[in-house]
Design an enzyme around this catalytic site. Structure first.
Site, short mmCIF file in Angstrom:
data_model
loop_
_atom_site.label_atom_id
_atom_site.label_comp_id
_atom_site.label_asym_id
_atom_site.label_seq_id
_atom_site.Cartn_x
_atom_site.Cartn_y
_atom_site.Cartn_z
N HIS A 80 0.84 -1.19 0.00
CA HIS A 80 0.00 0.00 0.00
C HIS A 80 0.88 1.24 0.00
O HIS A 80 1.84 1.33 0.76
CB HIS A 80 -0.90 0.02 1.25
CG HIS A 80 -1.92 -1.07 1.27
ND1 HIS A 80 -3.14 -0.96 0.64
CD2 HIS A 80 -1.90 -2.31 1.83
CE1 HIS A 80 -3.84 -2.07 0.82
NE2 HIS A 80 -3.10 -2.91 1.53
N THR A 116 14.55 -8.39 2.61
CA THR A 116 14.32 -7.10 1.98
C THR A 116 15.17 -6.87 0.74
O THR A 116 14.92 -5.94 0.00
CB THR A 116 14.59 -5.96 2.98
OG1 THR A 116 15.96 -6.02 3.39
CG2 THR A 116 13.69 -6.07 4.20
N LYS A 117 16.19 -7.73 0.54
CA LYS A 117 17.10 -7.59 -0.60
C LYS A 117 17.30 -8.94 -1.28
O LYS A 117 17.07 -9.99 -0.68
CB LYS A 117 18.44 -7.02 -0.14
CG LYS A 117 18.35 -5.60 0.41
CD LYS A 117 19.72 -5.08 0.80
CE LYS A 117 19.61 -3.65 1.33
NZ LYS A 117 20.95 -3.13 1.74
N LYS A 137 26.27 -17.76 4.96
CA LYS A 137 27.05 -18.84 4.36
C LYS A 137 26.83 -18.85 2.85
O LYS A 137 25.72 -18.59 2.37
CB LYS A 137 26.64 -20.20 4.92
CG LYS A 137 27.08 -20.48 6.34
CD LYS A 137 26.67 -21.90 6.73
CE LYS A 137 27.05 -22.22 8.16
NZ LYS A 137 26.65 -23.61 8.53
#
Length: 205
Positions: free
Chosen positions: A123, A175-176, A193
């Site tokens: 949103h 988030t990435k 790792k």
């Protein structure tokens, strides 16, 4: 241009009539005749795929939905393609209580643990003087590769690409982008790792 977008742009009243016929107005879900008699002509379900009795397939004919052969959507999971297409690969598993909202593309033999949240939209809230309900949505497809394991209670944010054979620890927030053959944990998730194909050893980052 998808049919739904074309109708929205050129025939908004007709689009609204069709939407009202196919879906409930409050808490939008496909009506029973949409699920039984219309969706099967628009969506693909592979051989041996299974949607458990208490799962919710909130999928609509104006967007694509594909469930690969041998894939499973477990009880209390929700899959929704109202905002974007959803593709779930062969022998993949959507865990108990997980939520998958398109646009999302999941590869083959990938497993989501319980209560994983994956949503390819968000949103918008750019104008503080307006109700967020009036500000629309942004769409960024999430892609998850083959043979991944996404731990319980993990969230994956819109626009993220997760490579092949990736393990994400429980409770992480991704988030990435994550590369192939890695282990990532935390909030925000970080790679801890990487697998070295030459030495065949997991190396700490």
């Amino acid at each position: 241009m998808p049919i739904a977008d074309n109708l929205k742009e050129n025939h908004p009243r007709l689009k609204q009539l069709i939407v009202d016929f196919l879906s409930r107005k409050i808490h939008p879900r496909p009506r029973i005749w949409t699920r039984w008699f219309i969706n099967p002509f628009f969506h693909k379900r592979g051989r041996g795929s299974k949607v458990c009795r208490h799962a919710r397939l909130d999928v609509f004919p104006w967007r694509q939905f594909e469930l690969g052969s041998g894939a499973i959507v477990e009880d209390f999971a929700v899959v929704n393609n109202g905002a974007g297409d959803v593709f779930i690969g062969e022998k993949s598993r959507i865990g108990i209580g997980s939520v998958v909202v398109g646009p999302v593309r999941i590869g083959d033999r990938t497993s989501l643990g319980p209560h994983v949240h994956i949503a390819g939209f968000n949103h918008t809230f750019e104008d503080g003087d307006r109700d967020w309900n009036e500000q629309g949505l942004t769409f960024r497809e999430i892609t998850i590769g083959d043979e991944c394991l996404i731990g319980a209670n993990t969230s994956v944010i819109g626009g993220v690409h997760i490579g092949n054979r990736v393990q994400v620890g429980a409770g992480s927030v991704v988030t990435k982008d994550l590369p192939d053959l890695c282990v990532a944990v935390g909030n925000p998730a970080k790679v801890i790792k990487l697998y070295n194909k030459e030495t065949k050893i997991w190396e700490r980052v």
